[in-house]
Write an enzyme that holds these catalytic residues in place. Sequence first.
Site, PDB file in Angstrom:
ATOM      1  N   HIS A 126       0.811  -1.218   0.000  1.00 43.99           N
ATOM      2  CA  HIS A 126       0.000   0.000   0.000  1.00 43.99           C
ATOM      3  C   HIS A 126       0.843   1.266   0.000  1.00 43.99           C
ATOM      4  O   HIS A 126       0.403   2.309  -0.456  1.00 43.99           O
ATOM      5  CB  HIS A 126      -1.025  -0.043   1.135  1.00 43.99           C
ATOM      6  CG  HIS A 126      -2.164  -0.928   0.779  1.00 43.99           C
ATOM      7  ND1 HIS A 126      -2.182  -2.260   1.113  1.00 43.99           N
ATOM      8  CD2 HIS A 126      -3.280  -0.696   0.037  1.00 43.99           C
ATOM      9  CE1 HIS A 126      -3.278  -2.808   0.606  1.00 43.99           C
ATOM     10  NE2 HIS A 126      -3.963  -1.885  -0.040  1.00 43.99           N
ATOM     11  N   GLU A 157     -10.930 -11.257  -4.569  1.00 47.77           N
ATOM     12  CA  GLU A 157      -9.522 -11.110  -4.164  1.00 47.77           C
ATOM     13  C   GLU A 157      -8.945 -12.422  -3.664  1.00 47.77           C
ATOM     14  O   GLU A 157      -7.740 -12.578  -3.529  1.00 47.77           O
ATOM     15  CB  GLU A 157      -9.410 -10.085  -3.027  1.00 47.77           C
ATOM     16  CG  GLU A 157      -9.952  -8.737  -3.381  1.00 47.77           C
ATOM     17  CD  GLU A 157      -9.756  -7.741  -2.265  1.00 47.77           C
ATOM     18  OE1 GLU A 157      -8.787  -6.980  -2.320  1.00 47.77           O
ATOM     19  OE2 GLU A 157     -10.581  -7.728  -1.322  1.00 47.77           O
ATOM     20  N   ASN A 210      -4.518  -7.137  -6.896  1.00 48.76           N
ATOM     21  CA  ASN A 210      -3.367  -7.085  -5.977  1.00 48.76           C
ATOM     22  C   ASN A 210      -3.422  -8.242  -4.992  1.00 48.76           C
ATOM     23  O   ASN A 210      -2.433  -8.955  -4.774  1.00 48.76           O
ATOM     24  CB  ASN A 210      -3.359  -5.777  -5.194  1.00 48.76           C
ATOM     25  CG  ASN A 210      -3.454  -4.567  -6.084  1.00 48.76           C
ATOM     26  OD1 ASN A 210      -3.105  -4.652  -7.259  1.00 48.76           O
ATOM     27  ND2 ASN A 210      -3.932  -3.466  -5.558  1.00 48.76           N
ATOM     28  N   ASP A 211      -4.589  -8.412  -4.386  1.00 49.32           N
ATOM     29  CA  ASP A 211      -4.721  -9.507  -3.430  1.00 49.32           C
ATOM     30  C   ASP A 211      -4.942 -10.839  -4.129  1.00 49.32           C
ATOM     31  O   ASP A 211      -4.501 -11.877  -3.641  1.00 49.32           O
ATOM     32  CB  ASP A 211      -5.871  -9.223  -2.448  1.00 49.32           C
ATOM     33  CG  ASP A 211      -5.398  -8.326  -1.315  1.00 49.32           C
ATOM     34  OD1 ASP A 211      -4.307  -8.585  -0.781  1.00 49.32           O
ATOM     35  OD2 ASP A 211      -6.098  -7.362  -0.992  1.00 49.32           O
ATOM     36  N   ARG A 252       2.403  -9.611  -0.784  1.00 47.80           N
ATOM     37  CA  ARG A 252       2.597  -8.518  -1.744  1.00 47.80           C
ATOM     38  C   ARG A 252       3.502  -7.408  -1.229  1.00 47.80           C
ATOM     39  O   ARG A 252       3.977  -6.581  -2.013  1.00 47.80           O
ATOM     40  CB  ARG A 252       1.233  -7.943  -2.153  1.00 47.80           C
ATOM     41  CG  ARG A 252       0.451  -7.366  -0.999  1.00 47.80           C
ATOM     42  CD  ARG A 252      -0.994  -7.136  -1.384  1.00 47.80           C
ATOM     43  NE  ARG A 252      -1.260  -5.762  -1.739  1.00 47.80           N
ATOM     44  CZ  ARG A 252      -2.474  -5.233  -1.802  1.00 47.80           C
ATOM     45  NH1 ARG A 252      -3.546  -5.973  -1.556  1.00 47.80           N
ATOM     46  NH2 ARG A 252      -2.646  -3.987  -2.130  1.00 47.80           N
ATOM     47  N   CYS A 270     -10.128  -3.393 -10.204  1.00 46.81           N
ATOM     48  CA  CYS A 270      -9.682  -2.177  -9.503  1.00 46.81           C
ATOM     49  C   CYS A 270      -8.293  -2.361  -8.886  1.00 46.81           C
ATOM     50  O   CYS A 270      -7.807  -1.482  -8.190  1.00 46.81           O
ATOM     51  CB  CYS A 270     -10.691  -1.750  -8.446  1.00 46.81           C
ATOM     52  SG  CYS A 270     -10.891  -2.961  -7.139  1.00 46.81           S
TER      53      CYS A 270
END
Length: 591
Positions: free
Chosen positions: A199, A446, A469-470, A480, A517
């Site tokens: 993040h 996710e 991402n997840d 990550r 997203c």
Amino acid sequence: MSFQVFGIAVSRGVAIGRAVLVASSRVDVAHYFVAVDQLQAEFDRLLRARDAVALELETLKAELPEDAPHELAALLDVHLMLLHDEAFTGGAGQWIFERHYNAEWALSAQLEVLARQFDEMEDDYLRERKADLEQVVERVLGALAQALGDAPAPITPRDFAGEDPLLLVAADIAPADMIQFKRSVFRGFITDIGGKTSHTAIVARSMDIPAVVGTREASRLIMQDDWVIIDGDAGTVIVNPSPIVLEEYRFRQRQSELERARLARLRHTPAVTLDGEQIELHANIEMPADAEAAVTAGATGVGLFRSEFLFMNREGELPSEDEQFAAYKAAVEAMRGMPVTIRTVDVGADKPLDRLTVNELRHEHVLNPAMGLRAIRWSLAEPSMFRQQLRAIYRASAFGKVRLLIPMVAHLSEVRQILETVKKVQQQLTDAGHAYTRVELGVMIEIPAAAVMLPLLLRHVDFVSIGTNDLIQYTLAIDRADEAVAHLYDPWHPAVLQLIHQSIAQARAAGKGVSVCGEMAGDPDFTELLLAMGLRSFSMHPSQIPAVKQRVLRADSLRLAAALTRVLESEDPRGTAERELASARTGTAVH
Ligand code: PEP
Ligand code: MG
């Protein structure tokens, strides 16, 4: 001496400036410039804080009981000596007068300089005094915080002409601290820790400033004030570059600024493929204030409002329903009728709430945060907070088009609980006389389980949003945020591509909305592949919209779809995509 440090490229572009080393524990210290006519007053503020601490230590010493171990008095003497050392306030004063730093920043900059000197000492006893120095600085920072009312008004970097651009170097920066750096004095970031979709990296990208993470030792190798080039495209950092290298990078910097200006002209061009497919390019935002940048970049909605950032830096008190409502309403109004997808709080993993808040909620013993009480699991474990957030989101729906998005769903039972809670909340709002309208409900894909059982989930929701991402993290079992396994974090992995493709196809077949997203949506390298898979809605940082739009404008979705099977069946999907999909790309979008 010039040298390079290698890391992970996370936010594109070139930044050239002086290094500002900030200890991770002090990243949250205020960093701003002070106006020239306030410099003496700022130095005096520092001296007053120092004197207050000195008095406190003297008093402590005087009040030591007779039988106190004599080491205690000796320790207080050491602290007093450090406090009065010319290198301490004098050094910090130099940062104030020469660089116009505020007192807190000057003090932490000087601490970095002195800490390195201590590190290099041969004598064990003296080396260990670094901890004392840190404690003394902590006390003075505390005294400055108590007298915050005396602090000068910060001046923005734009008003400050005399300073070289500054690049932040730290071992680590927490996402909550990154958010404070938005609109800060820093023009680039370098950290030792982190992965491409940590993040911290995501926030750097949202700020659209060059950043390199996962360098492992940049904060040890780079010295305060070194000249540094960040190459955010290659993931390299060049320290003390030669004049020739500097000139080359200045040229590249100008080129990339020209390219951005060129792409910005696409702002009002609708995102339509060559064969007439209309594509939604939505924005990911962290704060309501980011909505303005989304509109400026030409976003047609907000596809992901990461509401958890409202819950960070709270020092124990979470945002009330009214405060949340005001934030969601502000974002909805800023988007002027365009949809705003608000994701319920996704705390946990690399976005912890601050310690006080976590302790208060008694969830402090987290063994493996990425797999722990995160996101919807946390919300369902804190039902009154969940209801409070849902009420705030529903109340915002009276002011524009709001969509509700739930993170990290893996079980049908979770969806049932969410639906029940939504019903309860609607009743509460009706009873209280609050207006709201229909809010579409979506879940994030996710966790591989959610992708595999998607047809079941689709029966209960209006849309899904794929959080790549997840999804990559959990499909490949790669943290990550961990630079040690960053080379294995692979969006091109065939299993990842299969899950994304299946999810898009199944959602479309069920007549439900589907978007991506995660960071893949904002990476132009994946635009054609996602179009080929049938994706028509992308959500990304506003700064990435123009580059993705350019790809969309040049794409022929029918030709791309025809090439998809060859990519999905390939043992080298990336290479195949580059060949197959590029040949389906035609035309030039910007004239
Ligand atoms: C994702 O996982 O892809 C996502 C968009 O959510 P976050 O990055 O906030 O975890
Ligand atoms: Mg996620």
